[in-house]
Design an enzyme around this catalytic site. Structure first.
Site, short mmCIF file in Angstrom:
data_model
loop_
_atom_site.label_atom_id
_atom_site.label_comp_id
_atom_site.label_asym_id
_atom_site.label_seq_id
_atom_site.Cartn_x
_atom_site.Cartn_y
_atom_site.Cartn_z
N GLU A 3 0.97 -1.07 -0.03
CA GLU A 3 0.12 0.08 0.10
C GLU A 3 0.87 1.22 0.11
O GLU A 3 0.47 2.11 -0.68
CB GLU A 3 -1.16 0.01 1.30
CG GLU A 3 -1.95 -1.18 1.19
CD GLU A 3 -2.63 -1.54 0.00
OE1 GLU A 3 -2.87 -0.81 -1.05
OE2 GLU A 3 -3.02 -2.76 -0.30
N TYR B 66 -1.64 -8.14 -11.19
CA TYR B 66 -0.65 -8.06 -9.88
C TYR B 66 0.51 -8.72 -10.16
O TYR B 66 1.65 -8.43 -10.15
CB TYR B 66 -1.51 -8.59 -8.51
CG TYR B 66 -2.33 -7.69 -7.92
CD1 TYR B 66 -3.73 -7.73 -8.54
CD2 TYR B 66 -1.85 -7.00 -6.80
CE1 TYR B 66 -4.65 -6.93 -7.81
CE2 TYR B 66 -3.07 -6.10 -6.36
CZ TYR B 66 -4.22 -6.25 -6.69
OH TYR B 66 -5.34 -5.47 -6.17
N1 BES Z 1 -5.76 -1.24 -4.49
C1 BES Z 1 -5.86 -2.33 -4.07
C2 BES Z 1 -7.26 -2.97 -3.55
C3 BES Z 1 -8.44 -2.79 -4.57
C4 BES Z 1 -7.99 -3.23 -6.14
C5 BES Z 1 -9.71 -2.47 -4.50
C6 BES Z 1 -9.22 -2.86 -7.01
C7 BES Z 1 -10.56 -2.44 -5.20
C8 BES Z 1 -10.57 -2.70 -6.63
C9 BES Z 1 -4.81 -2.68 -2.88
O1 BES Z 1 -3.67 -2.01 -3.01
C10 BES Z 1 -4.57 -4.13 -2.91
O2 BES Z 1 -3.84 -4.42 -4.13
N2 BES Z 1 -4.87 -4.76 -2.08
C11 BES Z 1 -4.48 -6.23 -1.91
C12 BES Z 1 -3.18 -6.24 -0.98
C13 BES Z 1 -2.23 -7.12 -1.33
C14 BES Z 1 -1.80 -7.29 -2.75
C15 BES Z 1 -0.86 -6.99 -0.57
C16 BES Z 1 -5.47 -6.95 -1.16
O3 BES Z 1 -6.73 -6.34 -0.90
O4 BES Z 1 -5.54 -8.32 -1.17
ZN ZN Z 2 -2.43 -2.65 -4.65
#
Ligand code: BES
Ligand code: ZN
Length: 631
Positions: free
Chosen positions: A323, A412
């Protein structure tokens, strides 16, 4: 000029305004029938930033805890083309009472367009030549998609109610009428009135102490996209960790969180050394109640995080690195539309990996890479059997779809491994130099995939024909699946786990002699996943009796174990699974468990009965995803 003449003149102007307004209304209403989405540049927004672009918001909201609504107004400043006569905003489930020009107090004509099931309703505001701002008076719906209102029992401390928002990807429009497109950036100020004795926090400058009046003001001086608008309120306490960072959490959670995230300042320092100065003043983390549907959300200055990463062994702190990394990739240089989502998440995953390597060493991060690689392979195989290989491209086509459909390992991890591949070709220092200049050159702006490719070629790959050939950029970005040039990560730590498992399956070692000393969460996760590939139901039972996986407090381990148990028909841990599904609302954990259950009739029936109760505590994002699986 006589009084009579002024009257006639005014009447004429009014008549003209009415004619123009009716024509505008007709123009958009006719247009609506043909195509729902008017903006060509962003497929998920009705707004018209190419005509009128919002540059600043002034929010003034009351939190009504009884009715579970936000009520107040937002004043939007904008730049517009001389020819522009209408401001179009995104809304969803909002009750709009009036729109006016705050400077002149003149009411502005407005209407809401037809409601689209995914994108909500466009709000059309008719502008006069001299209107450079519009103030919208509104109230949210009690089931606004972005907001979750929690009863005291749904929180950690169980003493007070709690509210939080989740705006990404296109839910900001359910609590603020705005141009809900990532390429539109604005600064904002806010006045929020909450219950006296509660704290209110936003993705902006934040208070550190509860103010007995319940009135708070906020300022976000840097331009941000709407999906980064965030609000939370409740009985929340603060503790500093480093000079510019700290933790907000419910009082009963605060010390555990401070211990878990003790390396935060180190992470900020390492990140800044890698890709340039941290541009957002402070970096704080708010630990939310367990229903938060994500692991973390990169709200600027104030990451929102799930409490499921507070495991007591600092094994999930990569979430903070992730984050925090978004402060560059995402918040600073933002994906132009959700079709370019990999520019946010792939870059961030790569950046996260580099921070983790610096703070915790290479061998720790190699384990995470191997786990991610295996997950990615599994995702691609599943997408293949579902006939959706087009979604394995980095550049997505999410037209007419919910942008949440793009939320997979592809953006990702295929994104991250693409950058690892570039790193291998050009070397770490060249890639770092390139990335640092990329962030600097596009600071507080946005980027689409094609713009990135052009920049990459111009600034890096064109310098060396060999690099350009090996990079295979088009194949990575526009091709399906994983290119053969991808480098499969290896981990010597996890090799040890392979050996242990091998000895178990060949019968040369039993559970008692299995050496798991020094195992971290990642070793356990790998052990469980590899075990699951060959295990029988009887072995699952033996393992559960021996390792007590079903009763662990670590959500990562529980999730892997529960999914495996369901797949292999082991049912003794159903009470634990039920209690887990009732406590945790994080989508990443709910999805594999409910998906495994949905594969058999018995499982699906049971899942539906659990979901009926558990969904009362989930955020709308998780309710939506689980409903899709169980329908
Ligand atoms: N920005 C994302 C969460 C997100 C993405 C919310 C798309 C809604 C729509 C956040 O940065 C994220 O990637 N969270 C991951 C964390 C992990 C990769 C460490 C999660 O929530 O699992
Ligand atoms: Zn993210």
């Amino acid at each position: 000029m006589s009084f009579k003449k002024i009257g006639l003149y005014t009447k004429l102007v009014l008549l003209l305004t009415v004619i123009v307004t009716c024509q505008t209304e007709k123009k958009y209403k006719d247009g609506e029938k043909k195509s729902k989405i008017i903006s060509v540049s962003d497929p998920h927004s009705f707004s018209n930033p190419d005509q009128v672009r919002v540059t600043h918001l002034n929010l003034d909201l009351n939190i009504d805890w009884n009715k579970k609504v936000l009520r107040g107004h937002v004043n939007l400043d904008f730049d517009k083309k001389t020819s522009a006569d209408t401001l179009i905003l995104d809304t969803r489930n909002l009750k709009i009472s009036k729109v006016e020009n705050r400077n002149t107090n003149k009411p502005l004509k407005f209407w809401l367009g037809n409601e689209h099931p995914i994108f909500g309703s466009p709000l059309y505001i008719v502008l006069g030549e001299k209107d450079h701002s519009a103030c919208v008076f509104y109230e949210t719906s009690p089931d606004a998609e972005a907001l979750q209102w929690l009863n005291p029992e749904q929180t950690h401390d169980k003493t007070d109610a709690f509210l939080y928002s989740q705006s990404q990807a296109i839910l900001a429009r359910s609590w603020v009428p705005c141009q809900d497109a990532p390429a539109v950036k604005f600064t904002y100020k806010a006045s929020i009135r909450t219950k006296p004795g509660y704290l209110a926090l936003m993705s902006a400058s934040n208070p550190q102490k509860i103010n007995e009046t319940g009135n708070y003001t906020f300022n976000m001086e840097q331009p941000v996209s709407s999906y980064l608008l965030a609000l939370s309120s409740g009985k929340i306490a603060f503790k500093a960790i480093g000079k510019d960072c700290g933790i907000y959490a419910e009082p009963g959670m605060l010390d555990k969180a401070v211990w878990e995230f003790a390396d935060m300042q180190k992470m900020i320092d390492e990140a800044s050394k890698l890709y340039g100065t941290y541009m957002w003043n402070r970096y704080d983390v708010l630990v939310l109640p367990p229903s938060f549907p994500f692991g973390g959300m990169e709200n600027p200055r104030l990451t929102f995080a799930t409490p499921t990463v507070i495991t007591g062994d600092r094994s999930q702190v990569s979430l903070i690195a992730h984050e925090l990394a978004h402060s560059w990739s995402g918040n600073f240089v933002t994906n132009a539309t959700w079709n370019d989502f990999w520019l946010n998440e792939g870059f961030t995953n790569y950046f996260e990996q580099r921070i983790m390597e610096k703070v915790y060493g290479k061998s720790y991060d190699e384990m995470r890479q191997v786990l991610a690689w295996n997950d990615l392979e599994k995702t691609i195989a599943e997408m293949k059997s579902d006939g959706i290989m087009a979604d394995t491209k980095l550049k997505l086509d999410l037209r007419d779809r919910n942008p949440d459909d793009g939320l997979s390992d592809i953006a990702y991890d295929k994104g991250r491994f693409f950058l690892c591949h570039l790193e291998k070709i050009v070397g770490k220092s060249q890639l770092d130099h390139f990335l640092k200049s990329y962030f600097k050159a596009h600071a507080f702006g946005f980027m689409d995939t094609e713009g990135f490719i052009a920049y990459l070629n111009h600034e890096l790959l064109d310098k060396n024909p060999q690099w350009k050939k090996q990079a295979m950029v088009s194949q990575w970005i526009y091709g399906e699946g994983m290119p053969v040039s991808a480098i499969k990560p290896i981990s010597s730590e996890l090799k040890k786990v392979d050996q242990i498992l091998n000895a178990y399956f060949t019968g040369s070692s039993g559970l008692q002699t299995m050496d798991t000393s020094g195992f971290t969460t990642h070793h356990w996760q790998y052990l469980i996943r590899q075990f699951g590939l060959k295990a029988t139901q009887t072995q699952v039972k033996h393992w559960d009796n021996f390792f007590k996986f079903s009763n662990r407090s670590n959500a990562e381990i529980c999730c892997d174990w529960y999914a495996l148990s369901i797949r292999l028909g082991y049912k003794q841990n159903r009470p634990q699974i039920e209690s887990f599904l009732n406590q945790v609302g994080r989508r990443k954990f709910l999805m594999p468990i409910y998906s495994e259950l949905a594969k058999t009739n018995e499982g699906k029936l049971w899942a539906n009965s659990v979901f009926k109760q558990a969904k009362k505590g989930y955020h709308s994002v998780s309710v939506h995803s689980v409903s899709e699986i169980l329908k």
